[in-house]
Motif scaffolding. Structure first.
Motif, PDB file in Angstrom:
ATOM      1  N   MET A   4       0.849  -1.273  -0.014  1.00 54.82           N
ATOM      2  CA  MET A   4      -0.066  -0.103  -0.036  1.00 54.82           C
ATOM      3  C   MET A   4       0.853   1.214   0.014  1.00 54.82           C
ATOM      4  O   MET A   4       1.892   1.238   0.604  1.00 54.82           O
ATOM      5  CB  MET A   4      -1.001  -0.016   1.241  1.00 54.82           C
ATOM      6  N   ARG A   5       0.463   2.191  -0.864  1.00 55.13           N
ATOM      7  CA  ARG A   5       1.089   3.387  -0.956  1.00 55.13           C
ATOM      8  C   ARG A   5       0.402   4.681  -0.501  1.00 55.13           C
ATOM      9  O   ARG A   5      -0.768   4.568  -0.785  1.00 55.13           O
ATOM     10  CB  ARG A   5       1.571   3.796  -2.352  1.00 55.13           C
ATOM     11  N   LEU A   6       1.084   5.416   0.503  1.00 52.78           N
ATOM     12  CA  LEU A   6       0.053   6.605   1.049  1.00 52.78           C
ATOM     13  C   LEU A   6       1.112   7.736   1.006  1.00 52.78           C
ATOM     14  O   LEU A   6       2.058   7.622   0.830  1.00 52.78           O
ATOM     15  CB  LEU A   6      -0.196   6.446   2.511  1.00 52.78           C
ATOM     16  N   THR A   7       0.604   8.922   0.918  1.00 49.18           N
ATOM     17  CA  THR A   7       1.328  10.032   0.878  1.00 49.18           C
ATOM     18  C   THR A   7       0.834  11.185   1.918  1.00 49.18           C
ATOM     19  O   THR A   7      -0.386  11.068   2.138  1.00 49.18           O
ATOM     20  CB  THR A   7       1.388  11.021  -0.605  1.00 49.18           C
ATOM     21  N   ALA A  39       1.811  -0.912  13.008  1.00 46.75           N
ATOM     22  CA  ALA A  39       2.538  -0.692  12.021  1.00 46.75           C
ATOM     23  C   ALA A  39       3.940  -0.482  12.459  1.00 46.75           C
ATOM     24  O   ALA A  39       4.336   0.440  13.188  1.00 46.75           O
ATOM     25  CB  ALA A  39       2.388   0.711  11.356  1.00 46.75           C
ATOM     26  N   ASP A  40       5.114  -1.272  12.070  1.00 45.21           N
ATOM     27  CA  ASP A  40       6.465  -1.225  12.344  1.00 45.21           C
ATOM     28  C   ASP A  40       7.083  -0.682  11.231  1.00 45.21           C
ATOM     29  O   ASP A  40       7.386  -1.124  10.064  1.00 45.21           O
ATOM     30  CB  ASP A  40       6.676  -2.707  12.608  1.00 45.21           C
ATOM     31  N   LEU A  82       9.059   6.755   4.301  1.00 41.96           N
ATOM     32  CA  LEU A  82       9.596   5.618   5.037  1.00 41.96           C
ATOM     33  C   LEU A  82       8.681   4.474   4.380  1.00 41.96           C
ATOM     34  O   LEU A  82       7.835   4.393   3.961  1.00 41.96           O
ATOM     35  CB  LEU A  82       9.354   5.918   6.645  1.00 41.96           C
ATOM     36  N   ARG A  83       9.186   3.168   4.933  1.00 42.81           N
ATOM     37  CA  ARG A  83       8.396   1.849   4.871  1.00 42.81           C
ATOM     38  C   ARG A  83       8.113   1.269   6.192  1.00 42.81           C
ATOM     39  O   ARG A  83       9.087   1.411   6.977  1.00 42.81           O
ATOM     40  CB  ARG A  83       9.426   0.897   3.814  1.00 42.81           C
ATOM     41  N   ASP A 105       1.312  -6.517   5.557  1.00 38.77           N
ATOM     42  CA  ASP A 105       1.405  -5.743   4.537  1.00 38.77           C
ATOM     43  C   ASP A 105       2.515  -4.961   4.521  1.00 38.77           C
ATOM     44  O   ASP A 105       2.985  -4.621   5.601  1.00 38.77           O
ATOM     45  CB  ASP A 105       0.133  -4.667   4.447  1.00 38.77           C
ATOM     46  N   ILE A 106       3.140  -4.392   3.195  1.00 36.05           N
ATOM     47  CA  ILE A 106       4.055  -3.630   3.311  1.00 36.05           C
ATOM     48  C   ILE A 106       3.589  -2.268   2.996  1.00 36.05           C
ATOM     49  O   ILE A 106       2.761  -2.001   2.105  1.00 36.05           O
ATOM     50  CB  ILE A 106       5.128  -3.930   2.345  1.00 36.05           C
ATOM     51  N   LEU A 107       3.891  -1.142   3.899  1.00 33.75           N
ATOM     52  CA  LEU A 107       3.364   0.370   3.522  1.00 33.75           C
ATOM     53  C   LEU A 107       4.654   1.023   3.092  1.00 33.75           C
ATOM     54  O   LEU A 107       5.532   0.936   3.667  1.00 33.75           O
ATOM     55  CB  LEU A 107       2.790   0.645   4.871  1.00 33.75           C
TER      56      LEU A 107
END
Lengths: 371, 452
Positions: free
Chosen positions: A1-4, A170-171, A185-186, A192-194
């Motif tokens: 998932m990608r967020l801004t 979320a780590d 950041l990731r 899931d990978i953010l």
């Protein structure tokens, strides 16, 4: 998932959440990444002291700003955070200690903080429930204490209400940099990978801040320390003040529900272990030497939190040189709960390029860059 | 003071483990919180007008065997803190306000079980008890809890406690067992047959109890449960109803029962506080009663030199506890002496384990139990926290028992969650095993300050 986002905050404790609140109120698009389901570490694992006295000058000014903000936040949200300005009493076993407190009182008055120095007789008169072993005390009537769990959750909920988005569980695994500038950041969350793209990062993850900061070459001198606490059975009102003895390394306060909380022992054993040791319990039971009325009460519970100590026991606040867009807010050394709201507002001011209400240049993380 | 073997809990498992260790020549100390050794099953009379029961006589023999073997028995003594050391375990003990320290090379934890308490509307009214408390008052002191007592819940103790009370001449109005053992047994014929194999004594005891209730005119109904307690200042009655396989009340079957006391029993929860405090590895096994330590065949836990036996390793009753106690005792002796462990009664162990599996099949609480509490029902009586408050905390994001506790204060009172946390575990996700911290029993500040 990608967020801004315009600001990503790592750590949803009191500092991260206060920063998120004041940033969101200034129109920033804020995402908070919290490893647990909510605040679970030092923000809620502390004695809840809200005091301005007996502090370094920068912290004193931050604390004065924080006290106003704590009152304001509680009024605004209508949440009962059990905030009580019952005074803070720093007791002295010896005359030299009392003399040092008197000197400090003069400096505090210069910063607009009113404190009183009580000699032995005055202490007996004003606080007859305390042991008669003390040479005197310094008293600050405007200091007090609150319930850190309710208070921190109040700030979290206020930040959410102001529009900050919280990603819990979320780590954060990577901080992304490009040419000395923050990109985002990731993180992993439930498998899931953010990926979060944000030009500004606020890093407020307590003692866990330094390991991640090191991955981008920022060395932060943070040492985890266990802060063990005892809680008594509930009792009728015994003491209105938050009382502490620097010499005995014991402090205590009575919570609204009647339990007396005792802390003051900080164990640095190089771990994040939060199991309270027997030696810590035996040390803290010495609180009966301050408040004899505690003796007949039982110790009902113990618990511990992990503090982030710095070499000078002062926070690291600011942008380390060479990493644009990266704001460190860690190393609160046990003072983060009280200072949280003022630190959060200062972070918002730093991020927005506004003049800061309190001069925090003395807290810049570069002061240890040579270490 | 120091010893080779310390045993915590003087019930079936602890008495047997201590006796085995002392017979092997090891210095052995057995501590128990109660004033008399025996535990719940073998509870010894303090002062009772009734002659001792056969079970009490059997218990007396176990206790005498421990003394004869040279066990130092310290009753009225609780462990309030403990720490594992490389060469053993330190126990901090409290007896009244007197504190002491006991260093042991090896530890056997035989702390038994608590009764599971399920909050339901009216459960905090005076007159609502657990069946175990009813039995303890009657076995230990010959005191009945009321004049017309309703028993409701699930598990053999319900029937046994009710039958025991009938003996004293107290009127037991009804006994309601939520499980229908015959139907449930028929669904698991092999487990049932295996579980009952060579359990003649238990079957006789169960049937004997049913016969005594029948003679007293007390109906024993299976597939029934108590829904709420009625009364203003104390219990005046109860609403009961049929329950389905999930223990949910069946609509339209509710009726009111008049009574002045209610004894509930929803099976048992292993008492694992000491094991969790020491950091033993735990596993969640609902059929064994909840969180239990992972143990090897020798009853060794994940911690070197720490053994566990009896109901604290999973609910299995006195018969299994005796065998596990023997195994743990043998294991402790082998650990201290470095010799091969002695021979264990494996046939008895296999028989009792089959019974344990059957017990788990029949009497594991079903989801309907957690649904009895209404929003207004107090779930934590120490801190007076309602079901609605807990639900609100869960809805607001508190997902683990620990975070529910922090936000609501549920479990922070004098019982330290022994009563309410099993119920909360069903409302929040189970998460990791709840932390156990010192003090396991409240201890006065003054005593700790003066002698640590």
């Amino acid at each position: 998932m990608r967020l801004t986002a315009s600001v990503a905050v790592v750590g949803g404790g009191i500092v991260g959440s206060a920063a998120a609140l004041f940033l969101a109120e200034r129109g920033e698009d804020v995402i908070v990444l919290e490893r647990a389901g909510g605040p679970t570490q030092a923000s809620v694992r502390n004695a809840g002291g809200v005091r301005a006295q007996c502090r370094n000058r920068t912290e004193r000014r931050l604390a004065l700003a924080s006290i106003a903000l704590w009152r304001d936040l509680a009024d605004r949200t209508g949440v009962d955070i059990e905030y009580r300005q019952g005074g803070n009493l720093r007791v002295a076993l010896t005359e030299p200690t009392l003399d040092a407190l008197a000197t400090e009182s003069v400096e505090e008055a210069q910063d607009g903080l009113a404190t009183e120095v009580w000699d032995r007789a005055e202490l007996r008169r004003r606080a007859p429930y305390l042991s008669d072993r003390f040479a005197g005390a310094k008293y600050c009537a405007t200091d007090g204490h609150a319930n850190p769990i309710l208070a921190t959750w109040m700030v979290v909920n206020a930040a959410k209400a102001a529009g900050a988005r919280y990603l819990t569980g979320a780590d954060v695994t990577h901080l992304d940099l490009d040419a000395g500038r923050v990109r985002g950041l990731r993180a992993t969350a439930g498998g899931d990978i953010l990926r979060i793209e944000a030009p500004t990062l606020v890093h407020a993850a307590g003692p866990w801040t330094s390991a991640l900061a090191a991955t981008i070459g920022v060395r932060l001198p943070l040492t985890p320390a266990r802060n063990a606490m005892l809680v008594s059975q509930g009792a009728p009102p015994l003491l209105p003040e938050f009382v502490s003895s620097h010499e005995m390394k014991v402090y205590l306060r009575q919570a609204k529900a009647g339990q007396v909380h005792v802390g003051g022992v900080f164990t640095v054993d190089g771990t994040f272990d939060q199991r309270v040791t027997h030696a810590e319990i035996a040390h803290l039971a010495r609180a009966v030497e301050i408040l004899p009325g505690l003796g007949r009460l039982s110790i009902l519970r113990t618990w511990a939190g992990t503090l982030d100590l710095t070499p000078d026991h002062l926070p690291l606040l600011g942008t380390p040189s060479g990493v644009d867009g990266y704001v460190v807010a860690a190393g609160f050394s046990g003072h983060g709960f009280c200072l949280g709201p003022a630190i959060g507002r200062t972070i918002a001011e730093l991020v927005r390029g506004e003049p800061t209400g309190v001069d925090v240049t003395a807290l810049h993380p570069d002061r240890f860059a040579a270490c | 003071m120091s010893c080779d073997v310390a045993v915590v809990g003087a019930g079936a498992a602890g008495l047997r483990a201590a006796t085995v260790a002392a017979r092997a020549g090891l210095s052995t100390v057995l501590v128990d919180s109660y004033e008399r050794a025996g535990g719940q099953f073998y509870r010894q009379p303090a002062s009772t007008p009734y002659p001792p029961s056969p079970t009490q006589v059997e218990g007396r023999e176990l206790i005498e065997a421990a003394y004869a073997a040279g066990v130092e028995v310290r009753t009225g003594t609780s462990v309030w803190d403990a720490a594992a050391r490389p060469d053993g375990v330190t126990l901090w003990l409290t007896a009244g306000d007197r504190l002491s320290t006991l260093e042991c090379r090896t530890l056997v934890v035989a702390t038994g079980a608590h009764e599971r308490v399920a909050p339901f509307p009216g459960w905090t009214l005076p007159g609502v008890h657990t069946a175990g408390a009813v039995q303890a008052l009657h076995k230990g002191h010959g005191v009945p809890v009321g004049e017309r007592v309703l028993f409701a819940g699930s598990g053999p103790l319900l029937l046994v406690a009710a039958a025991g009370l009938v003996e004293t001449g107290t009127r037991v109005v009804e006994v309601l067992e939520a499980t229908r053992p015959v139907r449930a047994g028929a669904r698991h014929p092999w487990a049932t047959a295996a579980g009952l194999w060579r359990q003649g004594e238990r079957l006789r005891e169960g049937l004997g109890g049913a016969v005594r209730l029948r003679r007293a005119g007390t109906p024993l109904r299976t597939g029934w449960g108590s829904v709420r307690a009625l009364g203003g200042d104390r219990v005046e009655g109860a609403v009961v109803s049929r329950v389905d396989r999930d223990w949910r009340p069946v609509a339209g079957t509710e009726r009111t029962v008049s009574c002045d006391a209610i004894a509930t029993h929803y099976s048992l929860v292993p008492a694992t506080e000491l094991l969790r405090l020491l950091g033993a590895r735990m596993a969640h096994r609902p059929e064994l009663g909840g969180w239990v330590p992972t143990v090897a065949a020798s009853m060794a836990t994940s911690l070197p030199g720490v053994f566990a036996a009896g109901d604290c390793t999973g609910i299995g009753g006195a018969g299994l506890s005796l065998v596990e106690g023997e195994l743990a005792g043998l294991g402790a002796v082998a650990y201290v002496t470095g010799r091969e462990p002695g021979r264990a009664p494996l046939a008895t162990l296999r028989r009792e384990r089959r019974f344990q599996r059957l017990y788990g099949t029949l009497f594991t609480p079903q989801p309907g139990l957690a649904e009895l509490a209404t929003p207004e029902t107090v779930v934590c009586r120490c801190e007076r926290v309602t079901r609605a408050t807990v639900d609100a905390a869960v809805a607001a994001g508190a997902r683990t028992v620990q975070s529910v506790k922090a936000v609501t204060r549920c479990g922070m009172g004098p019982c330290q969650g022994r009563i309410c946390l099993p119920a909360i575990t069903r409302l929040a996700d189970a998460g990791p095993p709840p932390e156990a911290r010192a003090p396991l029993e409240p201890v006065p500040f003054e005593a700790v300050a003066s002698c640590g």
